[in-house]
Design a protein around this motif. Sequence first.
Motif, short mmCIF file in Angstrom:
data_model
loop_
_atom_site.label_atom_id
_atom_site.label_comp_id
_atom_site.label_asym_id
_atom_site.label_seq_id
_atom_site.Cartn_x
_atom_site.Cartn_y
_atom_site.Cartn_z
N SER A 436 -7.12 -7.51 4.23
CA SER A 436 -6.70 -8.15 2.98
C SER A 436 -5.29 -8.71 3.03
O SER A 436 -4.84 -9.35 2.07
CB SER A 436 -6.83 -7.17 1.81
OG SER A 436 -6.05 -6.01 2.05
N TYR A 437 -4.57 -8.46 4.12
CA TYR A 437 -3.22 -9.02 4.26
C TYR A 437 -3.22 -9.98 5.44
O TYR A 437 -3.63 -9.63 6.55
CB TYR A 437 -2.18 -7.91 4.47
CG TYR A 437 -0.75 -8.43 4.53
CD1 TYR A 437 -0.02 -8.59 3.36
CD2 TYR A 437 -0.17 -8.78 5.73
CE1 TYR A 437 1.28 -9.08 3.40
CE2 TYR A 437 1.13 -9.27 5.79
CZ TYR A 437 1.85 -9.42 4.62
OH TYR A 437 3.13 -9.92 4.66
N LYS A 444 -0.78 -17.06 1.88
CA LYS A 444 -2.12 -16.85 1.34
C LYS A 444 -2.30 -15.46 0.74
O LYS A 444 -3.37 -15.16 0.17
CB LYS A 444 -3.16 -17.07 2.43
CG LYS A 444 -3.20 -18.52 2.93
CD LYS A 444 -4.28 -18.71 3.98
CE LYS A 444 -4.35 -20.16 4.45
NZ LYS A 444 -5.38 -20.37 5.49
N ASN A 445 -1.28 -14.59 0.87
CA ASN A 445 -1.40 -13.24 0.32
C ASN A 445 -1.22 -13.26 -1.19
O ASN A 445 -0.37 -13.98 -1.72
CB ASN A 445 -0.35 -12.31 0.94
CG ASN A 445 -0.61 -12.09 2.41
OD1 ASN A 445 -1.76 -11.97 2.83
ND2 ASN A 445 0.45 -12.03 3.20
N SER A 446 -2.00 -12.45 -1.87
CA SER A 446 -1.86 -12.36 -3.32
C SER A 446 -0.68 -11.48 -3.68
O SER A 446 -0.26 -10.61 -2.92
CB SER A 446 -3.14 -11.78 -3.93
OG SER A 446 -3.28 -10.41 -3.57
N GLU A 447 -0.15 -11.71 -4.87
CA GLU A 447 0.98 -10.89 -5.33
C GLU A 447 0.54 -9.45 -5.53
O GLU A 447 1.34 -8.52 -5.37
CB GLU A 447 1.55 -11.46 -6.61
CG GLU A 447 2.92 -10.91 -6.99
CD GLU A 447 4.00 -11.22 -5.95
OE1 GLU A 447 5.01 -10.47 -5.91
OE2 GLU A 447 3.85 -12.20 -5.18
N ALA A 448 -0.73 -9.26 -5.84
CA ALA A 448 -1.23 -7.89 -6.02
C ALA A 448 -1.16 -7.12 -4.70
O ALA A 448 -0.78 -5.94 -4.68
CB ALA A 448 -2.67 -7.94 -6.54
N ARG A 450 0.86 -7.78 -2.19
CA ARG A 450 2.28 -7.57 -1.88
C ARG A 450 2.84 -6.39 -2.66
O ARG A 450 3.59 -5.57 -2.11
CB ARG A 450 3.07 -8.84 -2.20
CG ARG A 450 2.73 -10.03 -1.31
CD ARG A 450 3.35 -11.30 -1.83
NE ARG A 450 2.98 -12.45 -1.02
CZ ARG A 450 2.99 -13.71 -1.43
NH1 ARG A 450 3.34 -13.98 -2.68
NH2 ARG A 450 2.66 -14.69 -0.62
#
Length: 855
Positions: A436-437, A444-448, A450
């Motif tokens: 997922s990372y 392309k990584n979501s803030e969630a 991160r």
Amino acid sequence: MFKPLSITLALAAAFPQLANAEAAADPARVIVTGSNIRVTEKEGAAAIEVLTAKDIAASGKTSIADVIRSLAANSGNSYNEQYTGSFSAGTAGVSLRGLGQKNTLVLVNGKRVSPYATAQDLQEVFVDLNSLPMAAVQRIEVLKDGASSIYGSDAVAGGVNIILYQEFKGTEVTVEGGASTQGTGQTDRRAALQTGFGSLADNGYSLVFALDAQQRSKLQQTDVDWMRGSDFRSQQNGSLAWTPTNYYGTDATKLLGGVQGPLQLTPYGAISDGKQGQVLAYNPAEYKTLIPAVQRVHASVRGSLQLTPELVAYADLLYSYSRADQTFGAPLTVSSSLRAWNNKSQKLDTIGATLPVGHPNNPGTTPVAITATLFDLGPRLKADKVDFYRALGGVKGQLAGWDVDASLGRSASTLEETVQNFVNRYEFEKVLADGSYNFADQSKNSEAVRNRLRLSTLRPAQSQLTTVDVSAARDLLDLPAGPLGIALGGQWRREGMNSNTSSAVLSGTELRPAINIINGQRDVSALFAEANAPLTSKLNLNVAGRADHYSDFGNAFSPKASLRYEAVPGLLLRGTVSRGFRAPSLPEITNSNSVSYGAVIDPRDPIAPKQARGVTNVTTANAALRPERSDNLNLGFVIAPSSTSSVGVDYYRIKTRGVIGTDSSDTIIAANRPGQVVRDADGRISTLYLQYSNQGDRVVSGVDFDLRQSYTSAAYGKLDLRAQLSRLFRYAAPLSEGEPLTNGAGNNYFGSLPGWRGVSHATWDIGNWSSTLTWNYTSGYDQTAQAARAGEHVSSNATYDLSVSRKLGKATTLTLAVQNLTDQRPSWDSSTAFFDFTQADPRGRFASLKLNTRF
């Protein structure tokens, strides 16, 4: 070699000043630093440098730390806020003779204060000068001689006694603002208030209150034009100091993704000699704080009350709050060297950074190890908040024919260190497994995701000191040449330190943890005696002895004998022979574990045997340690051909036995000791295990020059000079236990130790004007084989400070101060990437304007 001395002598001849003018003006018997007996001599058997409030104001310095650290005798191995990678970030200490902050005792009004809440460089327990008040300082006395016979442990190299105003009439207000003239954007603002009323002699009481505050902005490496690019290829042994990252396996040219964030495609050979191809690399300057942003407030109160005609009660209260904010480092890089703490085994567990088959960034059919920097999480940030106090009360005066002083004190330093944007180990393991990372394209990584990875923690620490001091002195009998004075006394104190780590570290949650756990307490009791005997009208003998008992290691005895001989008018000969000791610090001897990070060169490395590689160091305490014991010899003379001139020369030699330390990483790696050297699956060093031990002898010797003269003219005012120059002859110690002594004077085997350090002040007072020009000189030093820079020489460095004051009225003064008047850059030192921050700072020219008024 004698150029610094020649310059100093020439300046002394041209611009004189009266030696020890303050003592000459006051013939009353007083107690000076390094003794418990009142004396009248202008110059004693020990060399003492006195900085008055006027001297401090003329220096243009804005903190006690800056004033004390500018001393010529502060020759090396001391740190200030520039040491941003420290467990004690935001602090400042003093290291007389280069022997480290742990060997210089700092007192306030002759009494101990609590050391900083945690240790410097894992083992050094020291007093943080940034926690002490500036506005209340009346003078600072610097004893350049071992003083264990008077004060006990930690005074092997000497002591610094910060003396605050005991009485003050009226109110004084100071406001000051300054800024860099070099476009760095750094500013510094300060305000101070001191007020007092009452007099013991006239009113039977006195009260003094002082308050000062300082706010200084942060200086980043990108703020300094000659460092912002991290390109030092034009310097000797310099390189493009960029950091390769984001690659597969151990070959940095096997790129993981492409250009993103701060990453750029860079020729590998520009970063590391002999390498081919291109790598993804970033400029670390963006993530490097050179000087933290600071906020400080200091307050002090001194009250005295005449109880009887013979006895006075007094109380001191010191309080300070300080905060230092910095960019701790670049976002975390994950690789095969990633670790997390296992509190059960008290060791580090290896945390894999291997992409499983099927991960979006793994195009192959087998798991693959990676090195990647998590840029999208943001830089790692750190803030250190420190509360310090000392409360002390006592009674002093005449009792049954004795001069007595009895006091009870309590002091503490409390630290709260918070960090942001560190990485959660368990969440990292999850995103590594489920894909997922995205390491190759972090946009392309979501803030969630991160936020799942980001980790903020709190590290608490506290040191405490409780003291009971009792001393009594009197003239015992009259000798033909004068009275025989004696002093007796005792001390009890309890020392405690509880430096913990965050709950995230203890639970194994934080990746790549830095740990400095200290938890210990001990009691110390001591008895001491001193006698001062005038053998003839010209010859004086002083003897002293102190016996200390520590609840952890046992006993230490420290004797001293000194002679003062006025051979002829204007010629004083003096000498001191003494023994001293430094008790093992609580981090060294009590329940203590630390995890830190460094770089080593491993000849057995299968991939890069000539390149520095990052490793983890695990250091443990040793309950069987013995104290370091020293033999001190000081010999000197003072020539005063007139009432307006003097020349002082003092030789010192300090031999310390059983110096506490750990073997050097070079020695451990060369021996490839099982259990101390841990290698990963590729055969590369990942961890070194170290333990403190009494390793051998250390011999330090040198000479101090003190030159003072004064000219006074009705037409041209008064011209003064104070020049101090310190020459380090020898600083010899073993590189590891059992090895012969290696001389570190003039090189950086044991930290940068220049052969010469000089400070000269020329002051011109005329009418309403007063100007002081200060010359600060540090000689060059050689690189050592340990630094992999053998044959390189770091150049000498000289800076000038200027302070010009104008009285605007009877009680108001305006001062312009310029530090580093010629904007001199620090000397290049390839072993530290650009310059050694223990010897210089990167601020360049800095100007400030100060307004002071009294009413």
